[in-house]
Design a protein around this motif. Structure first.
Motif, mmCIF file in Angstrom:
data_model
loop_
_atom_site.group_PDB
_atom_site.id
_atom_site.type_symbol
_atom_site.label_atom_id
_atom_site.label_comp_id
_atom_site.label_asym_id
_atom_site.label_seq_id
_atom_site.Cartn_x
_atom_site.Cartn_y
_atom_site.Cartn_z
ATOM 1 N N ASN A 124 -22.639 16.839 45.362
ATOM 2 C CA ASN A 124 -22.217 18.067 44.607
ATOM 3 C C ASN A 124 -23.433 18.999 44.472
ATOM 4 N N GLY A 127 -23.452 21.090 41.234
ATOM 5 C CA GLY A 127 -22.842 20.123 40.196
ATOM 6 C C GLY A 127 -23.737 19.366 39.549
ATOM 7 N N GLU A 161 -22.112 26.145 37.488
ATOM 8 C CA GLU A 161 -20.828 25.689 37.857
ATOM 9 C C GLU A 161 -20.498 24.632 38.571
ATOM 10 N N SER A 162 -19.446 24.056 38.692
ATOM 11 C CA SER A 162 -19.049 23.114 39.458
ATOM 12 C C SER A 162 -19.181 21.644 38.490
ATOM 13 N N GLU A 685 -14.781 22.881 34.533
ATOM 14 C CA GLU A 685 -15.597 22.757 35.864
ATOM 15 C C GLU A 685 -15.318 21.579 36.635
ATOM 16 N N ARG A 688 -12.683 21.285 39.288
ATOM 17 C CA ARG A 688 -12.293 22.649 39.026
ATOM 18 C C ARG A 688 -11.120 23.153 40.159
ATOM 19 N N ASN A 689 -11.368 22.728 41.440
ATOM 20 C CA ASN A 689 -10.556 23.174 42.621
ATOM 21 C C ASN A 689 -9.083 22.571 42.430
#
Ligand code: BGC
Length: 834
Positions: A124, A127, A161-162, A685, A688-689
């Motif tokens: 990631n 991330g 993010e992430s 985050e 997050r998806n």
């Protein structure tokens, strides 16, 4: 026809007048975004010898990681800013040691990163940003060698993010090494200043453990001129005027349901918003929890008095006029005046108070005063009643509190409403799937602790307050001669291309490019009247490619990675993906990095933020960007959210007003649009998806939607980006309730809605579901998304009216852009050449 791709890059890397102008705006924003939290008189400092330590001293973090990064020409660190301002930094050896430690750590991080990448381990990349080392011990020799009584210690943390910030990694608090260093410095230097270079609320409990800290500065992340602004503030050239945008708790656990947040309870799939409307100061004030620093708090080098002059109720409009005086005798400064309202505790439970209006004064010299007005519509104080889907003002006293932070106010009047009134009749949205059991309401009395019987009481009649209603219907398909001329010649299959972007690689045909753009609208229809346009991130400026090489085929190839995480990919991959500036001619685009969203909001200065917006708009114009993927405006629900630096505040009114100002600024440049994001409840985050925000309708409307509403209705934001997450079980990009009922039917939004990147497809919201819900554009799009829509279309499974409605919105934006004008010019020229 083979077409040349146009761009607006320059062949020279000379500093342009626009860069200089925007650097000045960025500097002014940084000056007003740095909060002075503590000061026992240690600050300001006369330039002289200073011992400077800490991770953020020489390697100051200017902004967070991920899509919110900006590739500016140069960012001024705190060290550099101080030296330029005439300070002599006497701890160069320690700082050099730190740099070496940083590099060593970075090499190890990169090696691990590459190892996992080669093994196709799921990395990631965004991330797990490289975390700054905490720093080697400060020794007594360091102190002695520094030959000064003054120390500045800069604590720094990175996030992006992430991923959410991890408690166990000291991303929210000091490590033991740092505590030891602070204790060492505080014990050995007479003047000790701690600086927090972190893009979100941080654990300040070390202040209870370590004696001798004289001043604390919350630097946050201030973009490319932050170091200069810092030096000018600490030296007293300018007085600090920023205020907190969040409540800083004494300890993390003071936040409601703190240990249930995101990864902390082991469940990143389901997030329950059990605190309801009690977010930030709404919780601390209502449940009587003492914060470390309240919302709206910040010190200056001078003092101010704020006197209420007049309260006027005219129809539904409440205006408080106050006189602000700089009562100090040495420093000029600005004050932020805040107006809160406490609503009657009858009927629905309500927060103790909420922000109703704010204003920042001009710079006032010692003894100087300014009269300011704080106005709001009483309807904006209404609470949402879930039983009948209505915003309601209940009968009783609306106490107005005027002051300079949420905990430093005095009641100036009570507006007395004669009866209950529905101010807005809505329809229910986003029904919960899993019950969200909210915490017990606070025990607040209706008198709101007001003993002052002399308090002015101003009657307000419900007859003077209007009730708004809404038509919940399919919005009309946008029509104008210009858009119709494009729309009507396209087949339904071609409309599927219109509503999907050009794809992740940005390849395919293009009329125009701004290298480094995060996405492009389709280039498949250039021959049919529709050029593509560029979309570039934010929110701390424009994320574009600084330097590109011109390839033999005329295409441009970036020289540096667009995201810092990409620095760590193996060299052979870099060779393949990046251009070599030694072999080919280069072209340039230099964007300005501004303070991050949180820091801009800390200015509480809407006029200043509007200027930042205009500065961004000028760069969009300069480089040919049509949609700026900013501002980010999710609520700071929890300090550990990895993207809080990009967002403004825990408060929806402040968030909305700042976003509206930013929108006005950007959109003052014709054909430049903001994209307010991430709509909505993107408050986590990790995962997050897929995460599902389970939230009751009242909290959803009063806290999480309100800021967006202000940006739409007051800022006229022209585009919205939906979020990755689900709200009550439905991906936001597939939510008809959010995208059509709320955004268009209730708020009258008539712009473009786009997805976040790769937020639709397998295992997430469906492409066609997005179109049918009112999400006009699928980003970054590409052949597979367009193909999927076409398949559905052929099978009769895609609502063609919805498709046309979305396509019309996309075309409307494109035909309003400057790129379209260039395209039309070229078309006309081609016709006349024939
Ligand atoms: C982010 C968005 C951003 C987009 C394009 C996504 O990962 O969530 O905020 O605008 O990427 O870069």
């Amino acid at each position: 026809m083979k077409m040349k791709i146009r761009n607006k890059t320059a062949f020279t890397d000379e500093v342009t007048p626009l860069e200089k102008e925007n650097a000045q705006v960025s500097y002014e924003a940084a000056l007003e975004g740095i909060v002075l939290m503590e000061n026992d008189g240690t600050l300001p400092l006369k330039p002289g010898k200073v011992a400077l330590y800490g991770a953020g001293a020489g390697m100051t973090i200017k902004g967070g990681t991920g899509s919110g990064e900006v590739n500016e020409r140069h960012a001024v660190s705190i060290l550099e800013g101080m030296e330029e301002a005439g300070f002599t930094v006497t701890t160069k050896r320690w700082l050099k040691g730190y740099e070496e430690e940083y590099k060593k750590g970075e090499e190890a991080y990169a090696a691990e990163f590459r190892r996992r990448m080669m093994k196709l381990d799921i990395v990631n990349m965004m991330g797990t940003p490289y975390q700054y080392p905490f720093g080697q011990p400060v020794t007594i020799e360091d102190v002695q060698d520094s030959d000064t009584d003054t120390c500045i210690y800069v604590v720094a943390r990175q996030a992006g993010e992430s991923a959410d910030r991890k408690l166990k990694n000291f991303e929210y608090s000091l490590s033991d090494e740092e505590k030891a260093n602070l204790a060492m410095c505080a014990a050995n230097y007479e003047k000790m200043i701690v600086v927090i270079n972190v893009g979100a609320v941080f654990d300040m409990s070390f202040l209870d453990e370590i004696a001798g800290i004289g001043a604390v500065v919350y630097y946050a992340q201030q973009g490319m001129t932050g170091g200069k602004a810092f030096a000018d503030l600490i030296s007293g050239k300018v007085s600090p005027s920023a205020k907190t945008v969040d409540t800083w708790p004494k300890k993390y656990e003071d936040i409601p349901f703190a240990m249930d947040y995101s990864y902390l309870n082991g469940d990143v799939d389901e997030e329950y918003y059990r605190e309801g409307i009690y977010v930030g100061y709404r919780y601390f004030d209502s449940y009587d929890v003492e914060p470390r620093y309240p919302f709206g708090y910040g010190l200056s080098y001078t003092d101010f008095s704020v006197e209420n002059e007049n309260v006027l109720v005219d129809g539904a409009k409440v205006t408080v006029t106050a006189k602000v005086t700089n009562t100090g005798d040495t420093y000029a400064g600005k004050e932020v005046v805040q107006l809160y309202v406490s609503c009657p505790q009858t009927g629905m439970a309500k927060e103790y108070q909420k922000l109703a209006a704010f204003v920042k004064t001009d710079e006032l010299k010692p003894g100087e005063c300014e009269t300011v007005s704080l106005a709001f519509d009483i309807q904006d104080a209404a609470s949402y009643r879930e039983d009948d889907a209505a915003f309601v003002l209940e009968k009783g006293d609306y106490i107005l509190r005027l002051g300079t932070s949420s905990r430093d106010t005095s009641a100036v009047a009570a507006v007395v409403l004669d009866d209950d009134i529905v101010t807005e009749q809505c329809a229910h949205i986003c029904p919960v799937v899993y019950t969200v059991k909210e915490m017990e309401a606070p025990m607040l009395t209706d008198t709101h602790d007001i003993q002052d019987t002399d308090l002015e009481r101003i009657p307000l009649k419900t007859a003077d307050i209007a009730t708004a209603g809404h038509q919940y219907a399919e919005p009309e398909i946008y029509s104008s001669p210009v858009t119709d001329a494009v729309l009507n010649v396209l087949s339904d299959e071609e409309l599927c291309d219109v509503v999907t972007g050009a794809g992740a690689s940005g390849g395919g045909p293009k009329f125009f490019e701004a290298p480094g753009s995060a996405g492009y609208t389709t280039g498949e229809l250039i021959g049919k009247g529709l050029p593509n346009v560029c979309l570039a991130d934010g929110p701390a400026g424009l994320r574009l490619q600084k330097t590109s090489v011109v390839m033999r085929n005329g295409r441009l190839k970036g020289v540096e990675p667009m995201l810092s995480a990409m620095n760590y990919i193996p060299d052979f991959m870099k060779k393949f993906t990046l251009g070599n500036p030694e072999k080919r001619p280069c072209v340039y685009q230099f964007a300005t990095s501004f303070p991050v969203g949180l820091a801009l909001a800390q200015s509480w200065n809407t006029a200043l933020v509007e200027r930042v917006g205009e500065a961004v708009g000028k760069e969009m114009e300069r480089y040919g960007v049509t949609y700026w993927l900013a501002p980010g405006m999710n609520i700071h629900r929890n300090p550990l959210c990895g993207r809080n630096f990009e967002y403004y505040s825990e408060d929806p009114l402040l968030t909305g007003k700042i976003a509206a100002a930013m929108s006005r600024g950007v959109q003052s440049r014709r054909g430049c649009y903001v994209t307010i994001k991430h709509f909505c409840c993107n408050n986590q985050e990790d995962n997050r998806n897929h995460t599902n925000a389970n939230v009751n309708e009242r909290a959803l409307r009063e806290i999480y939607l309100r800021g967006f509403r202000i940006a739409v209705q007051e800022g006229h934001a022209k585009a919205v980006m939906t979020s990755y997450n689900k709200v009550n079980g439905i991906y936001t990009n597939n939510s008809y309730d959010l995208l059509t009922k709320v955004l268009r039917n209730e708020w009258g939004f008539d712009g473009l809605v786009m997805t976040d990147w790769f937020a639709t497809g397998k295992g997430v919201g469906s492409h066609s579901g997005a179109i049918e819900a009112g999400n006009d554009l699928i980003m970054p799009g590409g052949k597979s998304a367009a193909g999927e829509l076409k398949k559905r279309l052929r099978a009769g499974e895609l609502d063609t009216k919805a498709l046309k409605r979305c396509a019309a919105n996309v075309i409307r934006g494109i035909t309003g852009s400057r790129i379209y004008q260039a395209y039309r010019k070229m078309e006309k020229k081609n016709v006349s050449d024939e």
